[in-house]
Design an enzyme around this catalytic site. Structure first.
Site, PDB file in Angstrom:
ATOM      1  CB  ALA A 104      38.028  47.732  55.564  1.00  0.00           C
ATOM      2  CE  LYS A 105      43.112  42.253  52.367  1.00  0.00           C
ATOM      3  NZ  LYS A 105      42.410  41.702  53.544  1.00  0.00           N
ATOM      4  NE  ARG A 106      35.344  49.471  52.503  1.00  0.00           N
ATOM      5  CZ  ARG A 106      34.984  48.222  52.747  1.00  0.00           C
ATOM      6  NH1 ARG A 106      35.816  47.244  52.475  1.00  0.00           N
ATOM      7  NH2 ARG A 106      33.801  47.951  53.256  1.00  0.00           N
TER       8      ARG A 106
END
Length: 308
Positions: A104-106
């Site tokens: 997700a690379k949040r």
């Protein structure tokens, strides 16, 4: 208390695998049999096709990998039906005893990061077992993920030195100290990882280090001896099996090697009629490619791993 790093390593030893398969569903690469009932103007039918594709992949790889890694952009682009396909995919992967890493690379300010962390690391329908996190907003952006992972006995991978060709444009910038930016981030991660080690001497706080940067990985491993590396870029992005040894420790642990397109779309390689491939042939080729990739990876690890 359970440390998710131990879950990863125990599963890796049991399956004799450090391979993760990315689930990046791109309809332009789907065989015709998956698209027969799909109306491209209908996100609902697209969602069904994505789920059907993922089930075939999961069935083909489940015995040979320790995790699947859905890349969330490929689901979010189709709105609620894409998210529903992701939820169903996560649920199905668990029926096959696979670890789920949400790519997700949040990352955001503290309160928003805390909400992202609840979404991906608690018990929601979107929650996997691990999530990739963008740490470049600073510690108040990634510490909520650390807290949530600790609370729910899950794990995270912080972006550090990513596999894309332009990663050097920011990640390699030199600070006033002469240290590169990703090294400074490794310095920040190190004390957190040291305080959260499990029985295998690894932390549930891992790092993303691209397979396309083996020389950098050697140096990062010196700084982060207790962080498991998620290693994207193997295969289609140019990462080579012979370069993977530096990502592992002397026991063959400490890294998960990720491959997406090179495995899930292998049926397209070298054939013009790939659109007409059958479900059985698609599954067979994906499984054979997965087995071969796993063998290549294991060749650079210890040839005789311990048995638990």
């Amino acid at each position: 208390m359970l440390n998710f790093a131990d879950v990863l390593i125990d599963e890796s030893i049991k399956k004799r695998s450090a391979l993760v398969v990315g689930l990046d569903p791109d309809l332009s690469y789907f065989p015709d049999f998956l698209l027969q009932d799909v109306q491209l103007t209908s996100n609902e039918s697209v969602g069904e096709a994505i789920y059907a594709f993922n089930k075939i992949v999961i069935d083909a790889v489940a015995d040979h990998v320790i995790a699947v890694k859905p890349q969330l952009a490929y689901y979010e682009v189709y709105g609620s039906h894409g998210i529903r396909a992701l939820e169903r995919t996560i649920s199905y992967a668990r029926t096959k005893s696979l670890i789920v890493i949400n790519d997700a690379k949040r990352g955001d300010i503290d309160s928003t990061s805390a909400a992202y962390a609840r979404a991906f690391l608690s018990d929601s329908s979107l929650s996997g077992d691990m999530v990739t996190v963008n740490p470049f907003l600073g510690s108040d952006g990634y510490l909520p993920f650390v807290d949530a992972a600790r609370e729910h006995n899950k794990g995270i991978f912080l972006l550090l030195k990513t596999s894309n060709p332009s990663s050097h444009e920011l990640q390699d910038l030199k600070l006033d100290t002469g240290e590169k930016l990703y090294f400074k981030l490794a310095d920040d991660i190190k004390p957190l990882a040291e305080k959260t080690k499990g029985k295998h001497n690894y932390s549930f706080i891992g790092a993303v280090v691209g397979a396309t940067y083996p020389e950098e990985a050697k140096l990062i491993r010196q700084k982060l001896p207790h962080s498991i590396f998620l290693v994207p870029g193997f295969g289609a992005q140019g990462g080579k099996a012979e370069d993977l040894g530096v990502f592992f420790d002397k026991n063959g642990n400490g890294a998960l090697i990720s491959s997406s397109r090179g495995i899930i779309y292998c049926y397209r390689n070298g054939r013009e009629d790939w659109k007409s491939v059958s479900e059985a042939e698609m599954r067979r080729q994906i499984e054979e490619t997965t087995v071969k990739a796993n063998e290549e990876i294991n060749h650079v690890r210890l040839k005789s791993l311990p048995i638990i």
